[in-house]
Design a protein around this motif. Structure first.
Motif: not given
Length: 114
Positions: A31-38
């Motif tokens: 289960k993934t959240l992405e914020f730019g490179d994070l």
């Protein structure tokens, strides 16, 4: 690091869709959240999971439940159990994971670990 400001927000992980990633044996559910490179993930490895590759990326990993073993390229093995964490930078310790009984992890990674 390519990261714009992240405004306050909360995450109900039950509502984040999971993607399936087969291992050499078993399966991982991300289960993934992405914020730019994070990248922030809840990852669950099934019973008898073994990674199908060596990973050289950096991670910060916290074990929510269960246990796993990280094998390093030098042959050493490191057990992670509920309440424990590990951290490693990119390209410092190639590792692969296996879990006999399954495990649930909170994982943070991104360019800041270079």
């Amino acid at each position: 690091m390519q990261l714009e400001g992240i405004p306050f927000q909360h995450t109900d992980w039950e509502n984040v869709p999971a993607t399936q990633h087969p291992g050499e044996t078993g399966v991982a559910y991300w289960k993934t959240l992405e914020f730019g490179d994070l990248r922030i993930r809840i990852v669950e490895y099934s019973k008898n999971y073994k990674a199908d590759h060596w990973c050289s990326k950096g991670h910060i990993i916290y074990c929510i439940e269960g246990e796993m073993v990280s094998e390093l390229a030098d042959g050493s093995q490191h057990k992670l159990t509920k309440g424990m964490s590990y951290q490693v930078s990119d390209e410092l310790s190639s590792h692969r994971t296996f879990s006999e009984h399954g495990v649930k992890l909170f994982i943070v990674d991104g360019a800041f670990l270079k």
